[in-house]
Scaffold this motif. Sequence first.
Motif, mmCIF file in Angstrom:
data_model
loop_
_atom_site.group_PDB
_atom_site.id
_atom_site.type_symbol
_atom_site.label_atom_id
_atom_site.label_comp_id
_atom_site.label_asym_id
_atom_site.label_seq_id
_atom_site.Cartn_x
_atom_site.Cartn_y
_atom_site.Cartn_z
ATOM 1 N N ALA A 84 0.834 -1.207 0.000
ATOM 2 C CA ALA A 84 0.000 0.000 0.000
ATOM 3 C C ALA A 84 0.864 1.251 0.000
ATOM 4 C CB ALA A 84 -0.944 -0.006 1.205
ATOM 5 N N THR A 107 -5.001 3.246 -1.902
ATOM 6 C CA THR A 107 -4.210 2.038 -2.175
ATOM 7 C C THR A 107 -4.621 0.903 -1.234
ATOM 8 O OG1 THR A 107 -2.426 2.904 -0.784
ATOM 9 C CG2 THR A 107 -2.133 3.071 -3.157
ATOM 10 N N MET A 108 -4.879 1.221 0.029
ATOM 11 C CA MET A 108 -5.288 0.150 0.933
ATOM 12 C C MET A 108 -6.632 -0.423 0.475
ATOM 13 S SD MET A 108 -4.067 -1.662 3.163
ATOM 14 C CE MET A 108 -2.943 -1.303 4.489
#
Lengths: 498, 498
Positions: A84, A107-108
């Motif tokens: 991430a 991103t996570m």
Amino acid sequence: MSSINFKIVLYTLGMLLLFNGAFMLLPIFASYYYNESITLELTLSFIVTIFLGLIIMFSTQNHDKNIAQREGYLIVTLGWIFMALTGMFPYFFTKMIPEFSNAFFETMSGYTTTGASILNDIEAMPKSILLWRSLTHWIGGMGIIVLTVAILPLFGIGGMQLFNAEAPGPGADKLKPRIADTAKRLWLIYFVYTLAETILLKLAGMGYFDAVNHALSTLSTGGFSTKNESLAFWNDSPMIQYIIIVFMFLAGTNFVMSYFAFKLDFKKIWKNEEFRWFLFFVVGFSTITAVLVFFQADLSTNPIMHPLVYGALESSIRHSLFQVLAVVTTTGFVTSDFTLWTPFLTILFFGLFFLGGSAGSTSGGVKVVRHLILIKNGFQEFRRVLHPNAILPVRYKGKSVDQKIVFTIQGFFILYALSFIIGAVVLAATGLDFETAIGGAASSLGNVGPAFGKLSPVDNFSSLSNFGKIWCSFLMLLGRLELFTVLIIFSPYFWRNR
Amino acid sequence: MSSINFKIVLYTLGMLLLFNGAFMLLPIFASYYYNESITLELTLSFIVTIFLGLIIMFSTQNHDKNIAQREGYLIVTLGWIFMALTGMFPYFFTKMIPEFSNAFFETMSGYTTTGASILNDIEAMPKSILLWRSLTHWIGGMGIIVLTVAILPLFGIGGMQLFNAEAPGPGADKLKPRIADTAKRLWLIYFVYTLAETILLKLAGMGYFDAVNHALSTLSTGGFSTKNESLAFWNDSPMIQYIIIVFMFLAGTNFVMSYFAFKLDFKKIWKNEEFRWFLFFVVGFSTITAVLVFFQADLSTNPIMHPLVYGALESSIRHSLFQVLAVVTTTGFVTSDFTLWTPFLTILFFGLFFLGGSAGSTSGGVKVVRHLILIKNGFQEFRRVLHPNAILPVRYKGKSVDQKIVFTIQGFFILYALSFIIGAVVLAATGLDFETAIGGAASSLGNVGPAFGKLSPVDNFSSLSNFGKIWCSFLMLLGRLELFTVLIIFSPYFWRNR
Ligand SMILES: [K+]
Ligand SMILES: [K+]
């Protein structure tokens, strides 16, 4: 065991960064191909990621080969976090998502295949960025396959030993090659499905770019779309939505079933208890939903347009099937705002946020097999109360399930409930109202994507505070890695040298 | 075991009706004393109830003395239902609550010590009816004491064997007298507390009638009040509210602790793990709440008046302590609408709906001891994951807890969660919104009383549909009788002759 072998942990994380960096080549090509002005920035992301990976690997080159459980937990949890963190470079360097909390959330949400977004105007993003976004899902999905097939059964976590009758027993030596073999086969299926969905979506009228992105998002049960309206953009193209329906179903099914299907061994699929129940839940809940949507809901008040391409009945069935699958498989695509259908359906869907797909798929949530074991054990518990001395094990796939496994599944469920409640309480502390806090926690923890209230299917997560975004990111990671894997690292016992 | 001994079940139910009827003498006296015009109707209720009880007892006089577990379950569940059905007579015959669903809701809410009401104008009711209403709580509380002390530990249900270190082991012969003895002692404490609270409330300025009713409501953790505004009516009399605070705390504590206190054995109280945690939870949550109410909430926007008798700080502390205790002990009295304080506190209180008081008290909910065991087991589970072969039992009160008990507590928790979700889904099907459905289910199942949304502390349950009222009554019964006792009767296995 003695102290933790950090060097091998870091070495493995370095390898993961190389892997992540390699995938960045795809958006670079896309940026070049579509003549977007961010090719240089994307190349920089690639270089920095690869460079970081190499530095880490070189500095831990002389590692001891000993690897045990604790190193495994660290690799998995830190692996997702490292992915991430470096996965943010394409957003950062291109200044497309300049703030840390936003980029980290995105991103996570990508790598955990959640699909919740902080982007207010998705369609304004360069195509290369959108492709990278979809790729984070797809990479995350690959990670989940290897996690559920190879790692969790070894850890004995949360009863995931049960996920597959074909899963290897504890035969030590023969174990490793066989696991690697299984993972590779399932990855192949994952890849073939993605390719097949891309082609079918293209044939049904989607552009190539959208087809690729949605295929990446579907098979990983991620849910990022290239359109602000998600799949509702194609509400006038039922065929596209039916294709997605089929692939959401496949993505929520144990991939081993697909392996059997390729070997034309349909009897084995039908004999699989979890598959039958998964099918039953999907059909059952879709039917209830379709009946209510057809007779009670007024789709014209939904902010999303619902053109009646093949009439009202087909529309009700399609949107119901689509949304039930989107929630049950935790894909989270949207063709209609299910929170506006009827009050009953709002709560029913809230309940479905906790169901989850099959174990051994890329879906999140509690998963069907765990519910099955708990329900079966519940019935046995009544018998046990009446006959305290009788031995009454839970039976699954024709075998008695070890009491220990039932015990850890119960533990998992309780920990899930607790994480949900604490998750909601903390979200409420950031100022969210009841429905939004509860829905946001359930959605993040179950990796679904859309939620309720101000995080409904037509909203996004950009309105959360910075802390709220980080907290949701944590819940996504927690849910995605089956709770224990993450939480065990917070246990002081974990760090004690033995 | 062979077939169920229905005769002894009915005989016992008949005795319960006599008991219920005897209590109806009190509202008859009240009606006579206050010159209300319903003395005749109340006397009729008394006669019909006693008559029904006698008929049932006479027709089952020649019963077999054999009694086993299954008869026990039937007596408990049918007992509560019979009490609720005959408890409706005073409402019916006086035409004060003429509709079945309303009257049934009100009595079930009474005997289950829930305290949710369908009365829109409580103060318009005759005093005798209000006294009967409070008495249903008090009778229910007596039932709960005998249930938790004498019946549940014998059944081995939901881990309630743990509730009391003093609880008798399975010593067959010596068992019965000792249990009856314990129950009688605890009833004495219950009676003495009720008397003490009445006197103290009177001394603090309440009228005798209100003092008696609120004492009956407090010790049973019921929550019916004689005022439309509940305890907020006395927001200008802090002393009255502090007295209620003390007695709510006592009512939510294991009554065996009070027994120790009377014997001046304070060391034994302090050594009791559940007591310490109950105290810790109450103090901890009250402190958090008080800080937030003081600094963030604006009590002037609350529809309830909050005169600052001793300043804003004292007011914040008092209302926080009062509402935390009201929810944790599941009494449900109201001095302030906690759903309007801050979004965070709304969710925190929703979480507290699931905490519950101590086992061996009259409080409902999950109960502290179960949470303790689950949390301890959660920590052990992490160790077990790291050391799969080590035997790591849960320790409680200095002893290891049998794995079987932990198992049934986990089962209880899961069944509780499931009942809550199904409860909420069904309530939503009657047309309630998200917050109201979820809150209403949690409150009914936990026997708290007030809930959220349209069932907030300043609303009541009269707006529910008839079906909604019956459903909530069912949830109250389910929660009050620790789930298994009710649900087991729906199991086909229960009815099979063996
Ligand atoms: K998702
Ligand atoms: K109550």
